[in-house]
Design a protein around this motif. Structure first.
Motif, PDB file in Angstrom:
ATOM      1  N   GLY A  10       0.799  -1.101   0.190  1.00 44.77           N
ATOM      2  CA  GLY A  10       0.161  -0.012   0.041  1.00 44.77           C
ATOM      3  C   GLY A  10       0.718   1.295  -0.048  1.00 44.77           C
ATOM      4  O   GLY A  10       0.553   2.264  -0.574  1.00 44.77           O
ATOM      5  N   LEU A  11       2.024   1.292   0.694  1.00 47.17           N
ATOM      6  CA  LEU A  11       2.705   2.251   0.586  1.00 47.17           C
ATOM      7  C   LEU A  11       3.543   2.646  -0.476  1.00 47.17           C
ATOM      8  O   LEU A  11       3.534   3.834  -1.013  1.00 47.17           O
ATOM      9  CB  LEU A  11       3.900   2.166   1.913  1.00 47.17           C
ATOM     10  CG  LEU A  11       5.076   3.458   1.972  1.00 47.17           C
ATOM     11  CD1 LEU A  11       4.401   4.690   2.111  1.00 47.17           C
ATOM     12  CD2 LEU A  11       5.989   3.081   2.951  1.00 47.17           C
ATOM     13  N   ALA A  12       3.970   1.428  -1.181  1.00 49.61           N
ATOM     14  CA  ALA A  12       4.842   1.466  -2.387  1.00 49.61           C
ATOM     15  C   ALA A  12       3.769   2.176  -3.575  1.00 49.61           C
ATOM     16  O   ALA A  12       4.240   3.116  -4.160  1.00 49.61           O
ATOM     17  CB  ALA A  12       5.107   0.383  -2.799  1.00 49.61           C
ATOM     18  N   THR A  13       2.535   1.882  -3.525  1.00 49.09           N
ATOM     19  CA  THR A  13       1.527   2.209  -4.408  1.00 49.09           C
ATOM     20  C   THR A  13       1.400   3.841  -4.105  1.00 49.09           C
ATOM     21  O   THR A  13       1.301   4.582  -5.009  1.00 49.09           O
ATOM     22  CB  THR A  13       0.289   1.592  -4.327  1.00 49.09           C
ATOM     23  OG1 THR A  13       0.399   0.091  -4.632  1.00 49.09           O
ATOM     24  CG2 THR A  13      -0.753   2.040  -5.428  1.00 49.09           C
ATOM     25  N   TRP A  14       1.143   4.332  -2.884  1.00 52.97           N
ATOM     26  CA  TRP A  14       0.975   5.474  -2.686  1.00 52.97           C
ATOM     27  C   TRP A  14       2.016   6.306  -3.034  1.00 52.97           C
ATOM     28  O   TRP A  14       1.679   7.487  -3.486  1.00 52.97           O
ATOM     29  CB  TRP A  14       1.036   5.738  -1.137  1.00 52.97           C
ATOM     30  CG  TRP A  14       0.153   7.072  -0.670  1.00 52.97           C
ATOM     31  CD1 TRP A  14      -0.959   7.477  -0.603  1.00 52.97           C
ATOM     32  CD2 TRP A  14       1.088   8.334  -0.372  1.00 52.97           C
ATOM     33  NE1 TRP A  14      -1.025   8.732  -0.203  1.00 52.97           N
ATOM     34  CE2 TRP A  14       0.153   9.282  -0.077  1.00 52.97           C
ATOM     35  CE3 TRP A  14       2.400   8.237  -0.426  1.00 52.97           C
ATOM     36  CZ2 TRP A  14       0.684  10.412   0.485  1.00 52.97           C
ATOM     37  CZ3 TRP A  14       2.956   9.459   0.278  1.00 52.97           C
ATOM     38  CH2 TRP A  14       1.994  10.869   0.452  1.00 52.97           C
ATOM     39  N   LEU A  15       3.448   5.967  -2.661  1.00 53.91           N
ATOM     40  CA  LEU A  15       4.745   6.758  -3.066  1.00 53.91           C
ATOM     41  C   LEU A  15       4.313   7.156  -4.709  1.00 53.91           C
ATOM     42  O   LEU A  15       4.915   7.823  -5.099  1.00 53.91           O
ATOM     43  CB  LEU A  15       5.642   6.232  -2.850  1.00 53.91           C
ATOM     44  CG  LEU A  15       5.941   6.327  -0.888  1.00 53.91           C
ATOM     45  CD1 LEU A  15       7.269   5.406  -0.622  1.00 53.91           C
ATOM     46  CD2 LEU A  15       5.995   7.588  -0.695  1.00 53.91           C
ATOM     47  N   ASP A  16       4.354   5.836  -5.400  1.00 52.01           N
ATOM     48  CA  ASP A  16       4.356   5.794  -6.794  1.00 52.01           C
ATOM     49  C   ASP A  16       3.389   6.889  -7.303  1.00 52.01           C
ATOM     50  O   ASP A  16       3.497   7.668  -8.324  1.00 52.01           O
ATOM     51  CB  ASP A  16       3.800   4.656  -7.455  1.00 52.01           C
ATOM     52  CG  ASP A  16       5.401   3.594  -7.247  1.00 52.01           C
ATOM     53  OD1 ASP A  16       6.469   4.177  -7.066  1.00 52.01           O
ATOM     54  OD2 ASP A  16       4.953   2.138  -7.197  1.00 52.01           O
ATOM     55  N   THR A  17       2.141   6.913  -6.821  1.00 50.08           N
ATOM     56  CA  THR A  17       1.045   7.680  -7.109  1.00 50.08           C
ATOM     57  C   THR A  17       1.345   9.280  -6.860  1.00 50.08           C
ATOM     58  O   THR A  17       1.153  10.272  -7.611  1.00 50.08           O
ATOM     59  CB  THR A  17      -0.261   7.298  -6.466  1.00 50.08           C
ATOM     60  OG1 THR A  17      -0.422   6.048  -6.838  1.00 50.08           O
ATOM     61  CG2 THR A  17      -1.318   8.335  -6.767  1.00 50.08           C
ATOM     62  N   HIS A  18       2.001   9.308  -5.700  1.00 54.83           N
ATOM     63  CA  HIS A  18       2.209  10.923  -5.239  1.00 54.83           C
ATOM     64  C   HIS A  18       3.500  11.260  -5.576  1.00 54.83           C
ATOM     65  O   HIS A  18       3.857  12.604  -5.087  1.00 54.83           O
ATOM     66  CB  HIS A  18       1.623  11.040  -3.838  1.00 54.83           C
ATOM     67  CG  HIS A  18       0.327  10.707  -3.839  1.00 54.83           C
ATOM     68  ND1 HIS A  18      -0.819  11.452  -4.161  1.00 54.83           N
ATOM     69  CD2 HIS A  18      -0.344   9.650  -3.230  1.00 54.83           C
ATOM     70  CE1 HIS A  18      -1.956  10.844  -3.555  1.00 54.83           C
ATOM     71  NE2 HIS A  18      -1.685   9.776  -3.171  1.00 54.83           N
ATOM     72  N   ALA A  19       4.655  10.705  -6.038  1.00 58.05           N
ATOM     73  CA  ALA A  19       5.974  10.955  -6.158  1.00 58.05           C
ATOM     74  C   ALA A  19       6.137  12.330  -6.819  1.00 58.05           C
ATOM     75  O   ALA A  19       6.892  13.135  -6.441  1.00 58.05           O
ATOM     76  CB  ALA A  19       6.642   9.906  -6.639  1.00 58.05           C
ATOM     77  N   GLU A  20       5.549  12.541  -7.832  1.00 59.69           N
ATOM     78  CA  GLU A  20       5.501  13.845  -8.804  1.00 59.69           C
ATOM     79  C   GLU A  20       5.014  15.047  -7.858  1.00 59.69           C
ATOM     80  O   GLU A  20       5.522  16.184  -8.038  1.00 59.69           O
ATOM     81  CB  GLU A  20       4.596  13.704  -9.839  1.00 59.69           C
ATOM     82  CG  GLU A  20       5.164  14.890 -11.209  1.00 59.69           C
ATOM     83  CD  GLU A  20       6.484  14.772 -11.716  1.00 59.69           C
ATOM     84  OE1 GLU A  20       6.892  15.902 -12.024  1.00 59.69           O
ATOM     85  OE2 GLU A  20       7.057  13.553 -11.476  1.00 59.69           O
ATOM     86  N   ALA A  21       3.774  14.669  -7.231  1.00 58.30           N
ATOM     87  CA  ALA A  21       3.137  15.882  -6.419  1.00 58.30           C
ATOM     88  C   ALA A  21       4.115  16.194  -5.227  1.00 58.30           C
ATOM     89  O   ALA A  21       4.290  17.418  -5.146  1.00 58.30           O
ATOM     90  CB  ALA A  21       1.819  15.341  -5.990  1.00 58.30           C
TER      91      ALA A  21
END
Length: 362
Positions: A10-21
């Protein structure tokens, strides 16, 4: 050697999703710390008896590296929080640690390592920027810090080195954002890592009691925590390099005749990581800082070269928004790695002085 850390899915997905932001600062920067805390990251390498998950600082290095593979902004915040936790673990002020650790481990409180100035002071590069004047029942502090990360707007505690007007050795203290006179600036206008809650601090007539002293003698404390300070910092370079080298493979490094170059970088990275882990495990860096400085430089150089290999493997696609957003972010992240305090230029200057002194001694 300590194996790489596997992040919760879940954390890996969250970081991938929000890395640019996170990099551009378009996500509320106060959102990040609780996400990392809920995943249990700040407990890694902390003794179980103190509320941690066990292990040692090498496990924390690998956890920071795993986060850096997805977002250097998140890894930078992680480093700040985990470095402050490490100061508490090594502080003789056990009552302060007992009071502070639970909220830091759970990310209810942000911890910031304001000791970059102190590390430069230790090497004779810079004077201390905060002065403490002993009073009848407290110390009065005045000064400031130009650049500190993880100064969460919801509240933070920050470590700082202070010179003393009474001529005694400098001390290391913990300052709380809720105290009168602790003033946070607006976020610094960075070109990247904008979601890291990086700002300046002004310390204006702040009253500090002895119970908030991490160590009474900075010159004794700083060498003991420097291996963790720099070792945890190295996790950022390790993770960025791993991500870029993986992307280079995925972008067709072999097709572009880059397979050998990428493999050489992977081998160099692995050797540096192994040397870092060994030095942290056996304690050699506490009495011999030069090898640690060289590893910090080598890992930063590897991260730079890894991103260059990703560019070469990607070719023109790296400049297309639809394909190259991750690369562009890693390129900006890689530009930050050499200037994280102590910067590579400062480390090289310190190594030059060290080598000259060794030559004279010989």
């Amino acid at each position: 050697m300590t194996p790489p850390c596997a992040l919760p899915p879940g954390l890996a997905t969250w970081l991938d999703t929000h890395a640019e932001a996170l990099d551009r600062g378009t996500l509320d920067s106060d959102t990040l710390l609780p996400v990392l805390g809920d995943a249990g990251l700040f407990r890694i390498g902390v003794p179980a008896a103190l509320g941690g998950a066990g292990g040692d600082v090498r496990d924390a290095v690998e956890a920071i590296a795993a986060v850096a593979e997805r977002s250097l902004t998140a890894a930078f915040v992680f480093w700040g929080q985990r470095a402050f936790i490490e100061y508490l673990l090594q502080s003789p002020n056990h009552s302060l640690a007992e009071r502070s650790l639970p909220s830091l481990l759970e990310a209810r409180q942000a911890g910031a390592t304001g000791l970059s100035n102190a590390m430069k002071f230790l090497s004779g590069i810079e004077s201390l920027q905060i002065e403490a004047c002993p009073q009848a029942d407290c110390w009065q502090l005045n000064g400031g810090l130009h650049w500190v990360t993880n100064l969460r707007k919801a509240g933070f505690v920050v470590a700082a080195a202070v010179s003393r007007s009474d001529g005694q050795p400098p001390a290391i203290v913990a300052l709380d954002s809720g105290w009168p006179g602790v003033q946070r600036s607006d976020d610094l206008d960075l070109v990247a890592l904008r979601g890291s809650n990086t700002a300046a601090l002004r310390i204006d007539q702040v009253a500090l009691s002895d119970e908030h002293i991490l160590h009474i003698d900075a010159r004794a404390f700083l060498p003991s925590v420097r291996p963790a300070f720099l070792g945890l910092q190295c996790g950022m370079s390790i993770g960025l390099a791993r991500a870029a080298l993986r992307a280079a493979h995925e972008s067709g490094a072999a097709r572009h005749g880059l397979a050998d170059d990428v493999a050489n970088l992977e081998n160099s990275l692995e050797q540096s990581v192994q040397a870092l882990h060994q030095g942290l495990a056996d304690g050699r860096f506490k009495t011999a800082a030069a090898p640690l400085f060289r590893l910090r430089i080598a890992l930063a150089d590897t991260a730079q070269h890894a991103v260059e290999q990703e560019l070469m493997a990607s070719g023109g696609r790296a400049y297309l928004q639809s394909h190259g957003a991750g690369f562009a972010r890693r390129w900006r992240e890689a530009a930050f790695v050499p200037i994280v305090t102590p910067s590579l230029s400062q480390l090289r200057a310190e190594l030059s002085r060290h080598d000259a002194a060794q030559g004279l001694a010989a």
